[in-house]
Each structure stands twice: as C-alpha cells, then as structure tokens.
Design a protein around this motif. Structure first.
Motif, PDB file in Angstrom:
ATOM      1  N   UNK A   1       1.557   9.598   6.364  1.00  0.00           N
ATOM      2  CA  UNK A   1       0.276  10.253   6.572  1.00  0.00           C
ATOM      3  C   UNK A   1      -0.384   9.864   7.872  1.00  0.00           C
ATOM      4  N   UNK A   2      -0.140   8.651   8.322  1.00  0.00           N
ATOM      5  CA  UNK A   2      -0.757   8.154   9.550  1.00  0.00           C
ATOM      6  C   UNK A   2      -0.003   8.592  10.796  1.00  0.00           C
ATOM      7  N   UNK A   3       1.328   8.489  10.768  1.00  0.00           N
ATOM      8  CA  UNK A   3       2.138   8.751  11.954  1.00  0.00           C
ATOM      9  C   UNK A   3       2.736  10.153  12.000  1.00  0.00           C
ATOM     10  N   UNK A   4       2.767  10.827  10.872  1.00  0.00           N
ATOM     11  CA  UNK A   4       3.511  12.073  10.793  1.00  0.00           C
ATOM     12  C   UNK A   4       4.943  11.795  10.359  1.00  0.00           C
ATOM     13  N   UNK A   5       5.601  12.792   9.821  1.00  0.00           N
ATOM     14  CA  UNK A   5       6.920  12.593   9.218  1.00  0.00           C
ATOM     15  C   UNK A   5       7.958  12.080  10.213  1.00  0.00           C
ATOM     16  N   UNK A   6       8.026  12.669  11.397  1.00  0.00           N
ATOM     17  CA  UNK A   6       9.092  12.314  12.333  1.00  0.00           C
ATOM     18  C   UNK A   6       8.929  10.907  12.883  1.00  0.00           C
TER      19      UNK A   6
ATOM     20  N   UNK B   1      10.673   3.842  10.243  1.00  0.00           N
ATOM     21  CA  UNK B   1      11.327   3.324   9.040  1.00  0.00           C
ATOM     22  C   UNK B   1      12.771   2.935   9.314  1.00  0.00           C
ATOM     23  N   UNK B   2      13.464   3.728  10.126  1.00  0.00           N
ATOM     24  CA  UNK B   2      14.849   3.394  10.496  1.00  0.00           C
ATOM     25  C   UNK B   2      14.890   2.093  11.285  1.00  0.00           C
ATOM     26  N   UNK B   3      13.962   1.924  12.231  1.00  0.00           N
ATOM     27  CA  UNK B   3      13.919   0.695  13.029  1.00  0.00           C
ATOM     28  C   UNK B   3      13.646  -0.521  12.145  1.00  0.00           C
ATOM     29  N   UNK B   4      12.694  -0.388  11.225  1.00  0.00           N
ATOM     30  CA  UNK B   4      12.390  -1.484  10.299  1.00  0.00           C
ATOM     31  C   UNK B   4      13.595  -1.786   9.422  1.00  0.00           C
ATOM     32  N   UNK B   5      14.289  -0.750   8.972  1.00  0.00           N
ATOM     33  CA  UNK B   5      15.463  -0.924   8.114  1.00  0.00           C
ATOM     34  C   UNK B   5      16.546  -1.725   8.812  1.00  0.00           C
ATOM     35  N   UNK B   6      16.774  -1.455  10.091  1.00  0.00           N
ATOM     36  CA  UNK B   6      17.796  -2.190  10.853  1.00  0.00           C
ATOM     37  C   UNK B   6      17.450  -3.674  10.904  1.00  0.00           C
TER      38      UNK B   6
ATOM     39  N   UNK C   1      12.675   0.497   3.614  1.00  0.00           N
ATOM     40  CA  UNK C   1      12.603   1.705   4.434  1.00  0.00           C
ATOM     41  C   UNK C   1      11.863   2.826   3.713  1.00  0.00           C
ATOM     42  N   UNK C   2      12.160   3.015   2.426  1.00  0.00           N
ATOM     43  CA  UNK C   2      11.484   4.050   1.635  1.00  0.00           C
ATOM     44  C   UNK C   2       9.983   3.783   1.555  1.00  0.00           C
ATOM     45  N   UNK C   3       9.636   2.523   1.251  1.00  0.00           N
ATOM     46  CA  UNK C   3       8.224   2.169   1.143  1.00  0.00           C
ATOM     47  C   UNK C   3       7.491   2.309   2.464  1.00  0.00           C
ATOM     48  N   UNK C   4       8.118   1.859   3.542  1.00  0.00           N
ATOM     49  CA  UNK C   4       7.475   1.926   4.861  1.00  0.00           C
ATOM     50  C   UNK C   4       7.233   3.376   5.266  1.00  0.00           C
ATOM     51  N   UNK C   5       8.217   4.242   5.010  1.00  0.00           N
ATOM     52  CA  UNK C   5       8.052   5.648   5.383  1.00  0.00           C
ATOM     53  C   UNK C   5       6.874   6.279   4.653  1.00  0.00           C
ATOM     54  N   UNK C   6       6.802   6.071   3.345  1.00  0.00           N
ATOM     55  CA  UNK C   6       5.739   6.710   2.567  1.00  0.00           C
ATOM     56  C   UNK C   6       4.370   6.109   2.862  1.00  0.00           C
TER      57      UNK C   6
END
Length: 535
Positions: free
Chosen positions: A485-490, A496-501, A476-481
């Motif tokens: 830059x591409x998708x925006x923070x939100x 990242x939450x969806x991938x984490x699940x 999740x941490x890696x996917x978010x970072x």
C-alpha cells in the motif's frame, strides 16, 4: 579429509558449474530482456511464438539431447586415459550423426509446418514461426556436438560464450524484426515469425564461434598420439547405446509438454467454448509466466553438464568415493538454488507476474497469471531435483530409468489436464504440471538412494536449505503485504525480493548449511568462508 585428487576433481566440477552458471545467468538476463517486452509487443501473437518453440524443442531434443551427453561422457573417459585419437574419432562420428538428424528435422519442420500447426497444435497461426525456425535445428545440432566435445575436456567456457552470443543476436534481431513488422502493418503472427528469426540467426552465429574455438583447440593439441582409435561402427554403437535412452527421456519431456499444450488449447476451445483468439489470449498469459518459472531449471544445466563428465572421469580412475562426493555436492547445490526460487514464486506469484508483464485487453488478467506462476513455483522445485537426478543416473550408466519415470509423470499430467482443464479452465494446466514433476522427481530420488553407491542422506541434504527457504518465503510474503500500500505493487515486489535474498543468505549461515570444507571446494570458496565467518 578427501585426498588431493578428490579435491581437484571437485574443484574442477564446481569450477565448470560456476562457469556455466555465470554464462546461463547472463543468457537468462538477455532472454528476459528479449521475451518480456516480446510478450507485451506481440500480445496474443506470443502464443504463436510459443507453439513454434514447442515443435522446435521436440525435434531438437529428439535429434540432439542425448548425443551431447554421450559425446561429453565418451570424450571425458577417453581424455582421462590419454587416448587423443579416440577423442577425435568420437567427435567425427558424432558430427555426422548431428548433421543427418538436423537435416531430417529441417525437412519435417519446413515442409510440414501447416499440418503441424493446424492439425497437431490446434493453432494454424503458428505455421510461419515453425517454418522460420526450421534451419535452426541443423545449426543447434552441430553446436551441440562442439559443446559436448569441449565439456568432455572439462572446458565449459566455449559453451557459455556461444550461449551468450546466441542470446544477444536473438535479442537484437528478434526484437528489431518484431517491431519493424508490426510498424509495417503486419499481423501479430507474422511479427512473431520475425521475432523467432532472431533465434535461427543466433544459432548460426554461435555455430561459427564454436567452429573457430574448435580449430584453435586442435592447433594447441599434440600433433601425434600413440593410441589406436576404435572403428566408426564401434563408436557409433556406443554413442547410440548412451544417447538413445537419454534422447527418449529428454524428448519425452518435450513431446509431453507439446502434447499437453495442444490438448489444453483444444480443451479451452472445445470444452469451454472459447474462440481461437480468446484461447490464444488466455494461453499467452500462461506462456508469459513460464519464462519466470523456467529460470531455476535453467540453472540446473550448469550442474547437469558438469556432473556427467566429472563422475565419468572418476569411474575411469575407479574412484567411487570421488563420484559419491560429486553426487552429494550436486544435490546440495540443487537444494540451495531450487528451494528459494520455487518458494519465492509461490508466495509472490501475482506481484512477480505483474512486475514483468502488462495484462491488458489482449490477455487475461494478471490475477490468473499470478495463480499459474504460484503453482509453477511449486513444480519448479521438483523439476530441478528431477533434472539433477537424471544426470546422476545417466553418469552411473542408468540411462533408461529417467526415461521411464518421465513417461510415467507425463502420462499422468496429460490425463489430469484433459479432465481438469475441461472442468475448471486454464488453472488446471499448472496443477497438472505440479503432479507430473512431483511424481517424476520422487521416483528418481527413490532410485538414486537405492542404486547409487555411497549415496548421501537426503534428509541431511534437503532439510536445512528447505527450512531456510521457508523462513525466507514467510518474510518475503509479509514484507510485500506490509509495504504494498505504501510503495505500490511493483516497488514492494522488488523490495521483497531484495529482503528475501538477504534473509536466505543469513539463514544459510545461521543453520551452517555449508561448512569450510564445502566452501573450499568452490571457486574462491576460501575467501568467501573468511568473509562469511564459516567454520
């Protein structure tokens, strides 16, 4: 293989937990819809709202925390033995206690609001919120008696439905009044009192529902029973023996939290030189992320409410092995829920804070809020473990131990926060929370291992869920970072939450955390086993 009686007992346990969990999740969604915009609507007035809640929680916990548990336990034992007259006498005695304690708490909150807010909480602007919440204490006490009665019969539905009703009323009335009062030009403190009025009204409507449900239940029961109930004094003595240590334990947590909140507010003003409004703004940022932090602990309510009557029923039948299986199941489910949610907050603290809240001129930056949430994520894991350990110990009639461990952890937190907050500022408060609940949970686990018969091996219970959660957190941490830059923070945070699940579910299957026997004891577990190919 466990016998059919044990299977049925655990199915009842998981069924009750599932009903409560579903209700609590819905309530939390509604509460999020209520509290998240409320933070953005009220600004620093949200801290007045929070302070009012702290006072409410103290008196509410003192007057009600132990008695629903005691009622649930005593009703479950009497019901298992077929003593219906005893069941009704227990409820009658408990209701009288709730009304009396509720009235006392109402008087303290309503007439002492100014003193409590200004002198005890270091924030006189929260007095209106405290006063508006006062009637809710009476209502919640009565609701708790009805909930304890229903849970003692193994029926979790009334509790869930009443909680949903309460949350919906709170949402509609609370947000509506807050917006209306602000549009009328009222201060944020008065608007906060309007928002909190929704809580009081929701409690009263939930009480009406529980009364109707109780009447319906009584009509379906046999009109006559052969057992002779104990006298009121005997029942009262037993209720107090069970309830007082639990109430002290639970209220210790509420009292320590409120004392710590007052202490932190005072240290920000006196040690760091903040003005009252600067302190309210800073504390609002911290209070806002606590709404996210409290979500995992709220899920534990489903487990703790089911453990006590289920284990008590086993003991009434002299079924120690059945009780041990329920203890093992509760710890495993706790690990499966607490580890991923806690680690998720640790690695995505700032993105989650900024996803839900707007940090503008009335509050501090999202960076500080995110740091607080990451620390609270660590603490949330131990809060969940502590809550379930407390219910396990209470179900084994060890009601004083949770009180002692909580007081030890709480005293450590207060001392830690007094020193550290005065040096490094607000961030010292979530650090103190981590220290408090780590110490408390570890002490509870030590006691559980040593005194609970046939206690499961904790390494086997916690190891695989922890590994799965750590892998999930790294991904999740890696996917978010990578995607921020591409998708925006939100959007990156949501993705990242969806991938984490997905990753966590896959890891649970790969590591074989649950086997087919475990799954068969859960609602629809056999079907889930086939879908997930669990052997």
């Amino acid at each position: 293989m466990p016998n059919q009686s044990n299977q049925n007992e655990k199915k009842s346990f998981f069924g009750g937990a599932a009903v409560l969990a579903a209700g609590i999740m819905l309530v939390k969604v509604i509460s999020a819809v209520y509290k998240i915009p409320l933070v953005n609507i009220l600004g620093d007035g949200y801290q007045d709202f929070t302070n009012g809640y702290y006072v409410y929680n103290i008196l509410l916990t003192i007057s009600t925390a132990g008695f629903p548990v005691a009622v649930s336990k005593m009703v479950s034992e009497a019901n298992t033995l077929g003593r219906q007259n005893q069941v009704h006498r227990i409820f009658s005695v408990a209701m009288k206690i709730f009304v009396l304690l509720g009235l006392i708490s109402f008087v303290i909150m309503f007439f002492g609001a100014d003193f409590i807010a200004g002198t005890l909480m270091n924030n006189e602007k929260s007095a209106a919120c405290i006063r508006v919440l006062a009637p809710a204490v009476i209502g919640v006490g009565c609701v708790s008696a009805f909930r304890g009665y229903a849970q003692g019969h193994g029926n979790m539905v009334p509790t869930s439905v009443s909680q949903v009703i309460e949350a919906i009323i709170k949402l509609v009335v609370g947000l509506g009044l807050a917006v209306l009062l602000l549009n009328m030009g009222k201060s944020s403190s008065i608007a906060a009192a309007g928002a909190i009025a929704g809580v009081t009204l929701g409690t009263l409507v939930a009480l009406l529902y529980m009364v109707i449900d109780y009447v319906r239940t009584r009509r379906r029961e046999p009109k006559e029973a052969a057992d002779t109930p104990q006298g009121d004094k005997t029942i009262l003595k037993r209720l107090l023996q069970l309830a007082i240590p639990i109430s002290i334990s639970s209220s210790s947590m509420a009292i320590i939290t409120a004392v710590d909140n007052s202490l932190v507010q005072g240290r920000l003003v006196n040690a760091l030189g903040m003005t009252l409004d600067e302190m309210r703004a800073t504390m609002t940022s911290y209070s806002s992320v606590q709404n996210i932090y409290q979500l995992p602990a709220s899920l534990m309510v489903a487990i703790t409410a089911s453990v006590i009557p289920a284990v008590s029923s086993c003991f009434a039948r002299q079924d120690k092995k059945g009780a041990a299986r329920i203890v093992g199941s509760s710890l495993k489910v706790t690990a499966l829920l607490a580890f991923p949610t806690g680690i998720g907050m640790i690695v995505l603290g700032q993105p989650l804070a900024e996803l839900f809240y707007s940090y503008g001129s009335s509050t501090v930056s999202g960076e500080l809020a995110g740091q607080c949430l990451s620390l609270l994520g660590f603490a949330s894991i131990f809060v969940c473990i502590m809550l379930v350990c407390n219910s396990i110990l209470q179900s084994h009639n060890m009601v004083t131990i949770p009180m002692i461990t909580m007081i030890i952890g709480g005293v450590i937190m207060v001392i830690f926060d007094y020193v550290v907050v005065g040096i490094i500022g607000l961030i010292g408060s979530p650090l103190g929370t981590c220290v408090c609940y780590t110490v408390t949970a570890v002490l509870d686990l030590i006691v559980v291992v040593r005194v609970v018969p046939n206690c499961p091996n904790l390494l086997s219970v916690f190891c695989k869920p922890l590994i799965a959660a750590v892998v999930m957190g790294i991904v999740a941490w890696g996917f978010y970072h990578l995607t921020c830059g591409l998708l925006g923070s939100k959007l990156a945070c949501l993705a990242a939450v969806a991938v984490a699940v997905v990753v966590y579910v896959v890891m649970i299957i790969v590591l074989k955390v649950l086997n087919r026997d475990d799954m068969s004891l859960m609602p629809k577990g056999d079907k889930l086993s086939k879908i997930l190919h669990i052997q």
